[in-house]
Design an enzyme around this catalytic site. Structure first.
Site, short mmCIF file in Angstrom:
data_model
loop_
_atom_site.label_atom_id
_atom_site.label_comp_id
_atom_site.label_asym_id
_atom_site.label_seq_id
_atom_site.Cartn_x
_atom_site.Cartn_y
_atom_site.Cartn_z
N ASP A 1 0.86 -1.17 0.00
CA ASP A 1 0.00 0.00 0.00
C ASP A 1 0.91 1.23 0.00
O ASP A 1 2.10 1.13 0.31
CB ASP A 1 -0.89 -0.04 1.24
CG ASP A 1 -1.67 1.24 1.44
OD1 ASP A 1 -2.38 1.64 0.50
OD2 ASP A 1 -1.57 1.85 2.52
N MET A 2 0.34 2.39 -0.31
CA MET A 2 1.19 3.60 -0.37
C MET A 2 1.02 4.47 0.87
O MET A 2 1.91 4.51 1.72
CB MET A 2 0.88 4.38 -1.65
CG MET A 2 1.43 3.72 -2.90
SD MET A 2 3.25 3.70 -2.99
CE MET A 2 3.56 5.36 -3.59
N ASP A 3 -0.08 5.21 0.98
CA ASP A 3 -0.26 6.16 2.08
C ASP A 3 -0.31 5.44 3.42
O ASP A 3 -1.07 4.49 3.60
CB ASP A 3 -1.54 6.97 1.87
CG ASP A 3 -1.46 7.82 0.61
OD1 ASP A 3 -0.57 8.66 0.54
OD2 ASP A 3 -2.29 7.61 -0.29
N SER B 1 -2.96 0.29 -4.21
CA SER B 1 -3.42 1.49 -3.52
C SER B 1 -4.84 1.85 -3.93
O SER B 1 -5.33 1.44 -4.99
CB SER B 1 -2.47 2.66 -3.85
OG SER B 1 -2.98 3.87 -3.37
N GLY B 2 -5.48 2.64 -3.10
CA GLY B 2 -6.77 3.22 -3.47
C GLY B 2 -6.62 4.42 -4.38
O GLY B 2 -7.61 4.96 -4.87
N LYS C 1 -8.28 -5.02 -3.33
CA LYS C 1 -6.86 -5.29 -3.57
C LYS C 1 -6.57 -6.80 -3.56
O LYS C 1 -5.73 -7.29 -4.32
CB LYS C 1 -6.00 -4.58 -2.54
CG LYS C 1 -6.07 -3.07 -2.59
CD LYS C 1 -5.18 -2.44 -1.52
CE LYS C 1 -5.34 -0.94 -1.45
NZ LYS C 1 -4.44 -0.33 -0.44
N ASP D 1 -1.92 -0.69 6.01
CA ASP D 1 -2.21 0.00 7.27
C ASP D 1 -3.68 0.30 7.48
O ASP D 1 -4.10 0.58 8.60
CB ASP D 1 -1.43 1.32 7.34
CG ASP D 1 -2.03 2.39 6.44
OD1 ASP D 1 -2.14 2.15 5.21
OD2 ASP D 1 -2.40 3.45 6.95
N SER D 2 -4.50 0.26 6.40
CA SER D 2 -5.90 0.67 6.51
C SER D 2 -6.84 -0.48 6.13
O SER D 2 -6.41 -1.50 5.59
CB SER D 2 -6.18 1.88 5.62
OG SER D 2 -5.46 3.01 6.07
N ASN E 1 -8.91 -0.89 3.81
CA ASN E 1 -8.99 -1.32 2.41
C ASN E 1 -7.83 -2.23 2.02
O ASN E 1 -7.72 -2.66 0.87
CB ASN E 1 -9.07 -0.11 1.46
CG ASN E 1 -7.86 0.81 1.56
OD1 ASN E 1 -7.12 0.78 2.54
ND2 ASN E 1 -7.67 1.63 0.55
#
Length: 270
Positions: free
Chosen positions: A8-10, A43-44, A192, A215-216, A218
């Site tokens: 994931d990114m953020d 990522s979203g 994902k 981390d989230s 999603n």
């Protein structure tokens, strides 16, 4: 043996400064290529935004918009879209709520937001959507195919809004908290995890050979899929409960640290 890595990114790969240690990653990326290990950004966020972080790494595969769009070698590989009736219904529902909500309608071509939005929301939208247009109204949808609706909401309202949307549109959308003040409205069964499963089958790689970081909420399906799943130390409670391992926080460059440890192990370095 690890054959693929998904990040994931953020809040995961990116530090709070919205960047990462590029020199450190370049060394890691070169070793991944030498070992024929796939690197996947899941990522979203929008593909245009995600790819801008990796201008020199054309072999990276991008799972964008939470799995709705998959790009391999800069080519669109797979696409999932909402039907227009659902998009109209959801937008009408959101616009009549008595809650301050910023809306980004995410298309396959670009993203769209209403004109004359508060400055804070404009900054939010411009940070995550590099291909972004303003429209006067959502009554007449742009000529595009729509893959996600992204919302910015007061953090205290995010969980209740997700519950409300999932109850009201139970068959048409899946709402998830994607950040402290962010909610993503997704196509049911598109996430994902499903996108990664498609890629693994395409590459003839097993989920037992997948290393994943998130981390989230999603990221949950992705973490459930991977044999070697890592929650970031700064991750949500649900992510920390789901993942098998915990990585240092994003600001401590936990993803890079864990990958380096795996590469050293694979090279027989202790």
């Amino acid at each position: 043996m690890i054959k693929a890595i998904a990040v994931d990114m953020d809040g995961t790969f990116l530090k709070s400064t919205n960047d990462y240690s590029r020199e450190r990653f370049e060394k890691i990326y070169q070793e991944l290529q030498e070992k024929d290990i796939k690197f996947i950004v899941a990522s979203g966020n929008q593909y245009a935004q995600l790819s801008s972080f990796f201008p020199n790494q054309s072999e990276i595969t991008f799972v964008s918009e939470n799995g709705a769009l998959i790009f391999e070698k800069n080519q669109l590989l797979k696409k999932a879209t909402f039907d227009s009736i659902t998009v109209h219904s959801v937008l009408r529902f959101l616009l009549q709520l008595d809650v301050s909500i910023g809306i980004v309608l995410c298309g396959a071509k670009q993203a769209y937001m209403l004109e004359k939005q508060p400055e804070a929301f404009q900054q939010f939208a411009n940070r995550y959507y590099y291909a972004l247009a303003e429209v006067a109204s959502f009554d007449n949808l742009p000529e595009d195919e729509f893959v996600k609706i992204a919302l910015q909401v007061p953090e205290r309202e995010a969980k209740s809004l997700v519950d409300q949307l999932n109850q009201h549109f139970s068959k048409d959308i899946t709402a998830v908290v994607s950040g402290h003040d962010s909610v993503d409205l997704l196509i049911p069964s598109v996430n994902k995890g499903q996108a990664l499963l498609y890629l693994l089958k395409r590459w003839q790689i097993s989920a037992s050979q997948l290393l994943a970081f998130g981390d989230s909420n999603n990221d949950l399906e992705m973490l459930k899929l991977a044999e070697f799943s890592y929650a970031m130390a700064n991750g949500s409670e649900e992510v920390l409960q789901t993942a098998r391992y915990v990585a240092p926080s994003n600001d401590d460059e936990g993803v890079l640290t864990v990958i380096e440890t795996w590469l050293a192990k694979m090279s027989g370095i202790t």
